[in-house]
Design an enzyme around this catalytic site. Structure first.
Site, PDB file in Angstrom:
ATOM      1  N   ASP A  30       0.805  -1.016  -0.039  1.00 55.15           N
ATOM      2  CA  ASP A  30       0.260  -0.133  -0.002  1.00 55.15           C
ATOM      3  C   ASP A  30       0.809   1.369   0.094  1.00 55.15           C
ATOM      4  O   ASP A  30       0.577   2.313   0.584  1.00 55.15           O
ATOM      5  CB  ASP A  30      -1.015   0.332   0.793  1.00 55.15           C
ATOM      6  CG  ASP A  30      -1.841  -1.125   1.648  1.00 55.15           C
ATOM      7  OD1 ASP A  30      -2.144  -2.413   0.683  1.00 55.15           O
ATOM      8  OD2 ASP A  30      -2.812  -1.252   2.142  1.00 55.15           O
ATOM      9  N   HIS A  75     -10.422   0.750  -3.719  1.00 53.68           N
ATOM     10  CA  HIS A  75     -11.845   1.064  -3.572  1.00 53.68           C
ATOM     11  C   HIS A  75     -12.959   1.223  -3.991  1.00 53.68           C
ATOM     12  O   HIS A  75     -12.493   2.527  -5.002  1.00 53.68           O
ATOM     13  CB  HIS A  75     -12.180   1.958  -2.174  1.00 53.68           C
ATOM     14  CG  HIS A  75     -11.273   0.999  -1.033  1.00 53.68           C
ATOM     15  ND1 HIS A  75     -11.264   0.226   0.041  1.00 53.68           N
ATOM     16  CD2 HIS A  75     -10.216   1.485  -0.011  1.00 53.68           C
ATOM     17  CE1 HIS A  75     -11.363  -0.593   0.909  1.00 53.68           C
ATOM     18  NE2 HIS A  75      -9.399   0.465   0.730  1.00 53.68           N
ATOM     19  N   LYS A 113      -6.622  -4.602  -3.135  1.00 53.70           N
ATOM     20  CA  LYS A 113      -7.277  -5.645  -2.463  1.00 53.70           C
ATOM     21  C   LYS A 113      -8.218  -4.477  -2.344  1.00 53.70           C
ATOM     22  O   LYS A 113      -7.612  -3.431  -2.309  1.00 53.70           O
ATOM     23  CB  LYS A 113      -5.960  -6.311  -1.211  1.00 53.70           C
ATOM     24  CG  LYS A 113      -5.485  -5.076  -0.977  1.00 53.70           C
ATOM     25  CD  LYS A 113      -4.273  -5.680   0.299  1.00 53.70           C
ATOM     26  CE  LYS A 113      -3.784  -4.234   0.959  1.00 53.70           C
ATOM     27  NZ  LYS A 113      -4.232  -3.120   1.519  1.00 53.70           N
ATOM     28  N   CYS A 146      -2.216  -2.713   7.607  1.00 56.23           N
ATOM     29  CA  CYS A 146      -2.502  -3.861   5.982  1.00 56.23           C
ATOM     30  C   CYS A 146      -0.960  -4.862   6.519  1.00 56.23           C
ATOM     31  O   CYS A 146      -1.170  -5.617   5.913  1.00 56.23           O
ATOM     32  CB  CYS A 146      -2.235  -3.027   5.080  1.00 56.23           C
ATOM     33  SG  CYS A 146      -4.540  -2.842   4.482  1.00 56.23           S
TER      34      CYS A 146
HETATM   35 ZN    ZN Z   1      -8.411   0.531   2.484  1.00 49.13          ZN
END
Ligand code: ZN
Length: 200
Positions: A30, A75, A113, A146
């Site tokens: 991320d 997202h 993800k 994460c």
């Molecule tokens: Zn998120």
């Protein structure tokens, strides 16, 4: 409520780790503009400082043909995470993109993800197994979210995990230390530094 003081239990740090490049993957969790860059939607202030160390490790990993895998928080509008965290990493936006300094190259894996765990709902396990990966170096952000979920999920699948502490970042020291302690104590991960990892 009265403030609480806790002592972080000891966890071991290892100066030098040598890994077989053929069975190792570098996972970058991320490291996207929303989390790392000024103007991002959910900035982790400590994340920017980890970029140079991760970039050095990434360069050496590429030189040794180590498998490189990115997780990319991704997202859609109305995602149920947004009431918790606010809107972030909306697919297709600048904030969703991986930071320029750590840009993926052809042949790298990118695993979009929806949740904290890089294995959940992605092809990560399959693709790493097919490559013969046994060791996962986990870097990125956020250490206790994460990174921890991905490292834990990897450990549950019996991958060996290596976490360079200067390659991960959290919102505060408690989150950082509790994540590293958990990774070492529960998941038997090796805690080291980016420059402490050698490939041979
Ligand atoms: Zn998120």
């Amino acid at each position: 409520m009265a403030p609480k003081t806790v002592t972080v239990p000891e966890y071991q740090e290892t100066d030098q780790v040598t890994l077989d490049p053929k069975t190792t993957a570098l996972v970058i969790v991320d490291m996207q503009n929303d989390f790392v860059k000024e103007g991002g939607r959910l900035v982790v202030p400590a994340a920017a400082a980890t970029v140079p160390a991760i970039a050095r490790l990434l360069k050496r990993a590429r030189e040794h043909q180590v498998t490189v895998a990115y997780t990319q928080d991704s997202h859609l509008p109305g995602d149920p995470e947004f009431p918790i965290w606010g809107e972030h990493c909306l697919v297709g936006t600048w904030g969703w993109e991986i930071v320029e300094e750590l840009k993926p190259e052809p042949g790298d894996f990118i695993f979009p993800k929806r949740r904290y765990d890089g294995f959940y709902g992605t092809n990560m396990e399959h693709d790493l197994r097919v490559k013969g990966v046994q060791n996962l170096i986990v870097t990125g952000t956020v250490a206790n979210i994460c990174v921890l979920h991905t490292a834990g999920s990897a450990a549950l699948r019996w991958f060996h995990i290596i976490v360079p502490k200067d390659g991960v970042s959290a919102l505060n020291d408690f989150d950082m230390e509790s994540a590293l302690r958990q990774i070492h104590f529960l998941y038997r991960g090796i805690i080291t530094t980016c420059d402490g990892i050698q490939f041979a």
